[in-house]
Design an enzyme around this catalytic site. Structure first.
Site, PDB file in Angstrom:
ATOM      1  N   SER A  15       0.823  -1.219   0.000  1.00 20.96           N
ATOM      2  CA  SER A  15       0.000   0.000   0.000  1.00 20.96           C
ATOM      3  C   SER A  15       0.856   1.267   0.000  1.00 20.96           C
ATOM      4  O   SER A  15       1.839   1.379   0.735  1.00 20.96           O
ATOM      5  CB  SER A  15      -0.919   0.005   1.226  1.00 20.96           C
ATOM      6  OG  SER A  15      -1.586   1.254   1.303  1.00 20.96           O
ATOM      7  N   THR A  62      -8.579  -1.587   2.300  1.00 18.44           N
ATOM      8  CA  THR A  62      -8.311  -1.978   0.928  1.00 18.44           C
ATOM      9  C   THR A  62      -8.701  -3.443   0.749  1.00 18.44           C
ATOM     10  O   THR A  62      -9.272  -4.056   1.661  1.00 18.44           O
ATOM     11  CB  THR A  62      -6.852  -1.642   0.550  1.00 18.44           C
ATOM     12  OG1 THR A  62      -6.666  -1.902  -0.836  1.00 18.44           O
ATOM     13  CG2 THR A  62      -5.822  -2.422   1.346  1.00 18.44           C
ATOM     14  N   LYS A  66     -13.223  -4.478   1.954  1.00 12.57           N
ATOM     15  CA  LYS A  66     -14.121  -3.311   1.831  1.00 12.57           C
ATOM     16  C   LYS A  66     -15.588  -3.666   2.075  1.00 12.57           C
ATOM     17  O   LYS A  66     -16.360  -2.811   2.495  1.00 12.57           O
ATOM     18  CB  LYS A  66     -13.976  -2.658   0.457  1.00 12.57           C
ATOM     19  CG  LYS A  66     -12.654  -1.927   0.279  1.00 12.57           C
ATOM     20  CD  LYS A  66     -12.606  -1.230  -1.057  1.00 12.57           C
ATOM     21  CE  LYS A  66     -11.266  -0.588  -1.292  1.00 12.57           C
ATOM     22  NZ  LYS A  66     -11.195   0.131  -2.566  1.00 12.57           N
ATOM     23  N   ASN A  87     -14.335   2.219   2.242  1.00 12.45           N
ATOM     24  CA  ASN A  87     -12.867   2.313   2.178  1.00 12.45           C
ATOM     25  C   ASN A  87     -12.312   3.306   3.202  1.00 12.45           C
ATOM     26  O   ASN A  87     -11.106   3.412   3.366  1.00 12.45           O
ATOM     27  CB  ASN A  87     -12.382   2.705   0.775  1.00 12.45           C
ATOM     28  CG  ASN A  87     -12.606   4.165   0.491  1.00 12.45           C
ATOM     29  OD1 ASN A  87     -13.615   4.735   0.880  1.00 12.45           O
ATOM     30  ND2 ASN A  87     -11.646   4.805  -0.166  1.00 12.45           N
ATOM     31  N   ASP A 102     -13.806   6.301  -2.684  1.00 11.74           N
ATOM     32  CA  ASP A 102     -13.393   5.947  -4.055  1.00 11.74           C
ATOM     33  C   ASP A 102     -14.362   6.623  -5.042  1.00 11.74           C
ATOM     34  O   ASP A 102     -13.974   7.051  -6.122  1.00 11.74           O
ATOM     35  CB  ASP A 102     -13.459   4.431  -4.279  1.00 11.74           C
ATOM     36  CG  ASP A 102     -12.310   3.688  -3.600  1.00 11.74           C
ATOM     37  OD1 ASP A 102     -11.236   4.283  -3.412  1.00 11.74           O
ATOM     38  OD2 ASP A 102     -12.504   2.508  -3.249  1.00 11.74           O
ATOM     39  N   ALA A 131     -16.934  -5.613 -12.520  1.00 12.50           N
ATOM     40  CA  ALA A 131     -18.197  -5.525 -11.767  1.00 12.50           C
ATOM     41  C   ALA A 131     -17.969  -5.837 -10.294  1.00 12.50           C
ATOM     42  O   ALA A 131     -18.889  -6.243  -9.592  1.00 12.50           O
ATOM     43  CB  ALA A 131     -19.229  -6.477 -12.363  1.00 12.50           C
ATOM     44  N   GLY A 132     -16.737  -5.644  -9.821  1.00 12.49           N
ATOM     45  CA  GLY A 132     -16.433  -5.891  -8.408  1.00 12.49           C
ATOM     46  C   GLY A 132     -16.709  -4.648  -7.567  1.00 12.49           C
ATOM     47  O   GLY A 132     -17.450  -3.742  -7.989  1.00 12.49           O
ATOM     48  N   ALA A 134     -14.766  -2.072  -6.611  1.00 13.91           N
ATOM     49  CA  ALA A 134     -14.289  -0.788  -7.147  1.00 13.91           C
ATOM     50  C   ALA A 134     -15.152  -0.369  -8.331  1.00 13.91           C
ATOM     51  O   ALA A 134     -15.483   0.813  -8.494  1.00 13.91           O
ATOM     52  CB  ALA A 134     -12.825  -0.906  -7.580  1.00 13.91           C
ATOM     53  N   TYR A 222      -2.538   0.985 -10.559  1.00 17.94           N
ATOM     54  CA  TYR A 222      -1.478   1.996 -10.501  1.00 17.94           C
ATOM     55  C   TYR A 222      -0.061   1.402 -10.436  1.00 17.94           C
ATOM     56  O   TYR A 222       0.895   2.121 -10.212  1.00 17.94           O
ATOM     57  CB  TYR A 222      -1.702   2.986  -9.346  1.00 17.94           C
ATOM     58  CG  TYR A 222      -1.860   2.368  -7.978  1.00 17.94           C
ATOM     59  CD1 TYR A 222      -0.749   1.983  -7.233  1.00 17.94           C
ATOM     60  CD2 TYR A 222      -3.112   2.187  -7.434  1.00 17.94           C
ATOM     61  CE1 TYR A 222      -0.896   1.426  -5.977  1.00 17.94           C
ATOM     62  CE2 TYR A 222      -3.271   1.632  -6.175  1.00 17.94           C
ATOM     63  CZ  TYR A 222      -2.149   1.259  -5.456  1.00 17.94           C
ATOM     64  OH  TYR A 222      -2.310   0.706  -4.217  1.00 17.94           O
ATOM     65  N   GLY A 243      -4.289   5.398 -12.059  1.00 13.67           N
ATOM     66  CA  GLY A 243      -4.741   4.875 -10.765  1.00 13.67           C
ATOM     67  C   GLY A 243      -4.186   5.654  -9.590  1.00 13.67           C
ATOM     68  O   GLY A 243      -4.788   5.699  -8.511  1.00 13.67           O
TER      69      GLY A 243
HETATM   70  P1  NAP Z   1     -12.794  -7.278  -7.225  1.00 21.07           P
HETATM   71  O1  NAP Z   1     -13.971  -6.949  -6.379  1.00 21.07           O
HETATM   72  O2  NAP Z   1     -12.057  -8.567  -7.010  1.00 21.07           O
HETATM   73  O3  NAP Z   1     -13.316  -7.238  -8.770  1.00 21.07           O
HETATM   74  C1  NAP Z   1     -12.440  -7.532  -9.799  1.00 21.07           C
HETATM   75  C2  NAP Z   1     -13.182  -7.404 -11.144  1.00 21.07           C
HETATM   76  O4  NAP Z   1     -12.196  -7.623 -12.163  1.00 21.07           O
HETATM   77  C3  NAP Z   1     -14.295  -8.409 -11.354  1.00 21.07           C
HETATM   78  O5  NAP Z   1     -15.337  -7.805 -12.076  1.00 21.07           O
HETATM   79  C4  NAP Z   1     -13.625  -9.497 -12.222  1.00 21.07           C
HETATM   80  O6  NAP Z   1     -14.504 -10.092 -13.159  1.00 21.07           O
HETATM   81  C5  NAP Z   1     -12.626  -8.687 -13.020  1.00 21.07           C
HETATM   82  N1  NAP Z   1     -11.483  -9.530 -13.380  1.00 21.07           N
HETATM   83  C6  NAP Z   1     -10.539 -10.035 -12.544  1.00 21.07           C
HETATM   84  N2  NAP Z   1      -9.648 -10.759 -13.242  1.00 21.07           N
HETATM   85  C7  NAP Z   1     -10.066 -10.733 -14.549  1.00 21.07           C
HETATM   86  C8  NAP Z   1      -9.564 -11.297 -15.749  1.00 21.07           C
HETATM   87  N3  NAP Z   1      -8.467 -12.068 -15.753  1.00 21.07           N
HETATM   88  N4  NAP Z   1     -10.229 -11.045 -16.902  1.00 21.07           N
HETATM   89  C9  NAP Z   1     -11.355 -10.278 -16.907  1.00 21.07           C
HETATM   90  N5  NAP Z   1     -11.878  -9.726 -15.796  1.00 21.07           N
HETATM   91  C10 NAP Z   1     -11.229  -9.938 -14.629  1.00 21.07           C
HETATM   92  O7  NAP Z   1     -11.684  -6.140  -7.132  1.00 21.07           O
HETATM   93  P2  NAP Z   1     -11.894  -4.583  -6.823  1.00 21.07           P
HETATM   94  O8  NAP Z   1     -11.817  -4.339  -5.362  1.00 21.07           O
HETATM   95  O9  NAP Z   1     -13.106  -4.139  -7.554  1.00 21.07           O
HETATM   96  O10 NAP Z   1     -10.565  -3.939  -7.456  1.00 21.07           O
HETATM   97  C11 NAP Z   1     -10.348  -3.934  -8.872  1.00 21.07           C
HETATM   98  C12 NAP Z   1      -9.023  -3.240  -9.189  1.00 21.07           C
HETATM   99  O11 NAP Z   1      -9.096  -1.850  -8.835  1.00 21.07           O
HETATM  100  C13 NAP Z   1      -7.826  -3.787  -8.391  1.00 21.07           C
HETATM  101  O12 NAP Z   1      -6.721  -3.845  -9.267  1.00 21.07           O
HETATM  102  C14 NAP Z   1      -7.602  -2.751  -7.303  1.00 21.07           C
HETATM  103  O13 NAP Z   1      -6.246  -2.720  -6.865  1.00 21.07           O
HETATM  104  C15 NAP Z   1      -7.961  -1.477  -8.045  1.00 21.07           C
HETATM  105  N6  NAP Z   1      -8.368  -0.338  -7.164  1.00 21.07           N
HETATM  106  C16 NAP Z   1      -7.641   0.815  -7.224  1.00 21.07           C
HETATM  107  C17 NAP Z   1      -8.040   1.914  -6.489  1.00 21.07           C
HETATM  108  C18 NAP Z   1      -7.252   3.193  -6.576  1.00 21.07           C
HETATM  109  O14 NAP Z   1      -7.377   4.037  -5.676  1.00 21.07           O
HETATM  110  N7  NAP Z   1      -6.454   3.403  -7.614  1.00 21.07           N
HETATM  111  C19 NAP Z   1      -9.156   1.853  -5.649  1.00 21.07           C
HETATM  112  C20 NAP Z   1      -9.885   0.650  -5.609  1.00 21.07           C
HETATM  113  C21 NAP Z   1      -9.472  -0.444  -6.378  1.00 21.07           C
HETATM  114  P3  NAP Z   1     -15.485 -11.313 -12.782  1.00 21.07           P
HETATM  115  O15 NAP Z   1     -16.676 -10.660 -12.112  1.00 21.07           O
HETATM  116  O16 NAP Z   1     -15.801 -11.901 -14.095  1.00 21.07           O
HETATM  117  O17 NAP Z   1     -14.718 -12.217 -11.859  1.00 21.07           O
END
Ligand code: NAP
Length: 281
Positions: A15, A62, A66, A87, A102, A131-132, A134, A222, A243
């Site tokens: 982080s 994180t 969350k 968050n 966020d 669709a997670g 974030a 990022y 990011g």
């Molecule tokens: P999450 O809840 O695990 O959701 C991940 C999403 O990505 C799901 O929709 C998943 O699809 C998709 N995915 C994962 N692997 C994939 C692949 N190989 N091919 C296609 N789709 C894939 O994660 P999250 O918390 O939303 O975070 C997502 C990203 O955002 C992470 O990299 C996190 O570090 C980043 N983030 C950054 C910030 C920032 O401040 N910059 C803030 C929040 C999050 P399925 O539904 O099909 O499994």
């Protein structure tokens, strides 16, 4: 008075929040500390109870905690409730308030590179890839900005569910209309981990598809700061939000909530940029 803040996640050693907040507290002359604690899923109740008993100021949350922290909060802001994710936790008396920064953080980051009214006026949709948790915060943010939202996800069930929650539309990654929808998009956000160091470095868009010129391309990943998705978008004439900018603005809003004063945004940005070796705006 010395205050303590933390970020919890699992893993959390990577982080950048401690670097960003430590620089911010120093800049405004607050003798506060900010540290990371690795908390395995399922252990948030005992850790948050311990931190509340210590009288800490606030906790950032994180992956992958969350969602589960919401069950530990007595106050859940409408944004955290709608996004289904918290968050930023603030200790209010002896209870936790959960917010989602966020969501407004994305809006602030977009507003640095584009006029929001102009984006809405273009009539183009906002595409959210993923669709997670974030993706949900981003989708609600973009819908609140007034943009029609299109969710593009690998798992159709999850994608359709999020689209229904935000009043948007779902499109499969292989849908033949994706190319046309993308061509008219005002904003495209990558909210998947695709493109992250350690993955294959690929763009989250299907091969051959690019973010169009004039559009705003935003990547939540990022590491690296300039992902393949952003590199291709920039080469195509799109404006980009990396990011690090989203991380910066969600942190600035948490800083404001905890301290009651405006965040020293440029100091926080420099600290983040320094931590990734000078990359980023
Ligand atoms: P999450 O809840 O695990 O959701 C991940 C999403 O990505 C799901 O929709 C998943 O699809 C998709 N995915 C994962 N692997 C994939 C692949 N190989 N091919 C296609 N789709 C894939 O994660 P999250 O918390 O939303 O975070 C997502 C990203 O955002 C992470 O990299 C996190 O570090 C980043 N983030 C950054 C910030 C920032 O401040 N910059 C803030 C929040 C999050 P399925 O539904 O099909 O499994």
């Amino acid at each position: 008075m010395a205050g303590e803040c933390f970020v919890i996640g699992y893993p959390v050693a990577h982080s950048l929040s401690p670097v960003m907040f430590t620089a911010a507290f120093r800049e405004v002359g607050l003798p506060w500390s900010y540290r990371a604690i690795a908390v395995p899923p399922g252990r948030t109740p005992e850790v948050l109870a311990r931190l509340a008993a210590r009288g800490v100021v606030g906790v950032n949350v994180t992956m992958p905690l969350k969602q589960e922290v919401l069950s530990q909060a007595r106050i859940i802001t409408p944004r955290a409730r709608l996004a289904g994710a918290g968050n930023t936790l603030t200790l209010v008396g002896d209870a936790w308030e959960a917010d989602n920064t966020d969501w407004p953080g994305l809006r602030q980051a977009i507003a640095e590179v584009a006029d929001v009214d102009e984006l809405v006026g273009s009539g183009g949709p906002a595409l959210v890839l993923g669709a997670g948790g974030a993706a949900a915060a981003c989708a609600f943010c973009l819908a609140e900005m007034g943009l029609p939202v299109v969710i593009v996800n690998r798992d159709a069930g999850r994608g359709e569910l999020l689209a229904a929650r935000v009043g948007g539309q779902y499109l499969g990654r292989q849908d033949p209309s994706l190319q046309e929808v993308l061509a008219g998009a005002a904003v495209v956000v990558n909210a998947t981990p695709l493109g992250m160091t350690g993955q294959d470095g690929a763009s989250p868009l299907p091969p051959g598809l690019r973010v169009p010129a004039g559009c705003v391309a935003c990547d939540l990943v990022y590491r690296p700061v300039e992902t393949e998705f952003l590199r291709q978008a920039r080469a195509n004439g799109a404006r980009v939000v990396d990011g690090l900018a989203v991380l910066l603005w969600q942190g600035a809003l948490a800083f404001q909530r905890w301290t009651g004063q405006p965040a020293p945004v440029e100091t926080m940005r420099r600290a983040l940029r320094g931590a990734v070796g000078g990359e980023g705006r």
